[in-house]
Design a protein around this motif. Sequence first.
Motif, short mmCIF file in Angstrom:
data_model
loop_
_atom_site.label_atom_id
_atom_site.label_comp_id
_atom_site.label_asym_id
_atom_site.label_seq_id
_atom_site.Cartn_x
_atom_site.Cartn_y
_atom_site.Cartn_z
N GLY A 41 0.81 -1.21 0.00
CA GLY A 41 0.00 0.00 0.00
C GLY A 41 0.84 1.26 0.00
O GLY A 41 2.07 1.22 0.06
N LEU A 42 0.15 2.38 -0.04
CA LEU A 42 0.83 3.67 -0.08
C LEU A 42 1.61 3.95 1.19
O LEU A 42 2.72 4.49 1.16
N LEU A 43 1.05 3.57 2.32
CA LEU A 43 1.70 3.89 3.60
C LEU A 43 2.93 3.04 3.88
O LEU A 43 3.70 3.36 4.79
N LYS A 45 5.51 2.83 2.34
CA LYS A 45 6.76 3.57 2.08
C LYS A 45 7.32 4.15 3.37
O LYS A 45 8.50 4.46 3.46
N LEU A 46 6.42 4.32 4.34
CA LEU A 46 6.87 4.82 5.64
C LEU A 46 7.20 3.63 6.53
O LEU A 46 6.36 2.77 6.76
N TYR A 87 1.78 -4.00 -5.88
CA TYR A 87 1.23 -2.71 -5.46
C TYR A 87 -0.28 -2.68 -5.66
O TYR A 87 -0.79 -3.19 -6.66
N GLY A 88 -0.97 -2.06 -4.72
CA GLY A 88 -2.41 -1.84 -4.89
C GLY A 88 -3.18 -2.15 -3.64
O GLY A 88 -2.61 -2.42 -2.58
N THR A 89 -4.49 -2.10 -3.76
CA THR A 89 -5.34 -2.43 -2.61
C THR A 89 -5.44 -3.95 -2.51
O THR A 89 -5.36 -4.65 -3.53
N PRO A 90 -5.65 -4.47 -1.31
CA PRO A 90 -5.69 -5.92 -1.16
C PRO A 90 -6.69 -6.61 -2.08
O PRO A 90 -6.38 -7.63 -2.70
N ASP B 82 -4.81 2.03 3.65
CA ASP B 82 -4.25 3.38 3.65
C ASP B 82 -5.28 4.47 3.94
O ASP B 82 -4.90 5.61 4.18
N TYR B 188 3.65 2.62 -5.76
CA TYR B 188 2.20 2.56 -5.61
C TYR B 188 1.55 3.45 -6.67
O TYR B 188 2.08 4.54 -6.93
N PRO B 189 0.43 3.11 -7.28
CA PRO B 189 -0.40 1.92 -7.05
C PRO B 189 -0.10 0.78 -8.02
O PRO B 189 -0.89 -0.15 -8.11
N GLY B 190 1.03 0.85 -8.72
CA GLY B 190 1.41 -0.26 -9.60
C GLY B 190 0.98 -0.07 -11.04
O GLY B 190 1.41 -0.81 -11.92
N MET B 254 7.16 10.04 1.08
CA MET B 254 6.36 8.99 0.46
C MET B 254 6.92 8.50 -0.87
O MET B 254 6.33 7.62 -1.49
#
Lengths: 153, 341
Positions: A41-43, A45-46, A87-90, B82, B188-190, B254
Amino acid sequence: MRAGPILVGVDGSAESREALAWAAGLAQVTGAGVLAVHAVGLLEKLGPGGSSLPAAGHLEEIRAVFDTTWCEPGRRAGVSVEMQMRYGTPAEVMLSAAEQEGAAMVVVGSRGAGRAGPGILGSTSNRLARSCPVPVVIVPAPHPDGAEATQPG
Amino acid sequence: MVILFGSLSGQDRHSNWPGHPEGPGRLAAVDSGMAAAGLADHLSPLTGRPVRREELARVHSEDYLDALLALDRFGGGELDPDTAMSEGSWETALAAAGMGLAAIEALERGEGDAAFLAVRPPGHHATASQAMGFCLLNNVAISAAALVADGQRVLILDWDVHHGNGTQEIFWDDPAVLYVSTHQWPAYPGTGRAAEVGGPAARGLNVNIPLPPGTTGDAARLAMEKIVAPAVESFGPDWLLISAGFDAHRRDPMADLDWTAGDFADLTRDAGSLLGRPGRTVAFLEGGYDLEALALSSAATMAALMGVAYRPEAPSSGGPGREAVLATARIRERQLSGAEQ
């Protein structure tokens, strides 16, 4: 059950560990392969504490935890587990992986490693149950007394 | 030059959860950057307007809108790992979408030369039917769809460091929208490969320019010259909508591009010259999570919209990315010539 791997969604949550343990049990019985997939996900990266992870180390760091910790229930069952990060949403990641990998079934925990309390929209399991072209197994949360997940058989 | 400034600062009630990088402090950072640059007195405040359901439904499915509304009535909750809604998120998301529509209408009335919208939550990851990547409603897409419904042709320039998968998906096969994205790859998002050039009715109107980590602003300027300018000239847009994320800044946690505030100023200037007509540019805040970088970069962008050369940081150059831009140009040429055979 059609040929193809058992696809399991993993994110480090207790529920996803339970899902992987269940899938590993089924793989022992059927001889199917297990493919563990993590949606980045986007987060992510942190890193811990909110500090930024460099691009080069970002995916490697996730992969290390994926390999050593998240896939441990599979290894404990003596099953070889392949890993993929996408990458992406589950939900989207699991749907695309199921199609591209020709999965026999998809196994997920009843909820993932979320932080914001219960959601009623777009949960991975709900979306998969509605949209996935192969059977979906939703594994409940671990029992509070620490009992093992129900094994398929 | 009169720049309309639409801001939800102090009014937004959206929170993902405490400590989330996409928080209300971002709009305060835009305010502080604007004040530090001495721009505040040169901006004309813009008041938003309510957004109608049918305006949302041009972009989002009815089921999705119902589901967001239901979650709002529930008091909020998680949408993906997220993204979440809190009490007040829906109202804030509607205000963000409505600000875009208000900006277009004000520019059509001749009240300004361009608009900058400091709104949140951001929008470019939101698809027709899914919230993701901190985004609920796709603000830029809702405005673009309104313009298209009015017979206008729209260029969307998305320089957020993450690919705007939602905007791409929404306008994938729409011949009235040219979507251009510069973004870090892989990340992200690929989505966002160079070979993704648009659907059958809009072949070539989806322009993805993936850039490697460390890319500096000179590569973005090269992309504008070699790829974006010819595409825009061929398309002939009436409007320029900018998905202005500032997370390609070198300080942003990010992502890993190496841009500076000066690069955003240059991109704004270059984009404006592509359109070639005043009064038809609206910039929407998307990402940008280092508050100091956001303050400097948003102010540099606003100043460039005014035609003022304000560069609190020099434009960057010397990093990787130029070869990736040239490779993208070649990939697009192959894809599009293949389509014509």
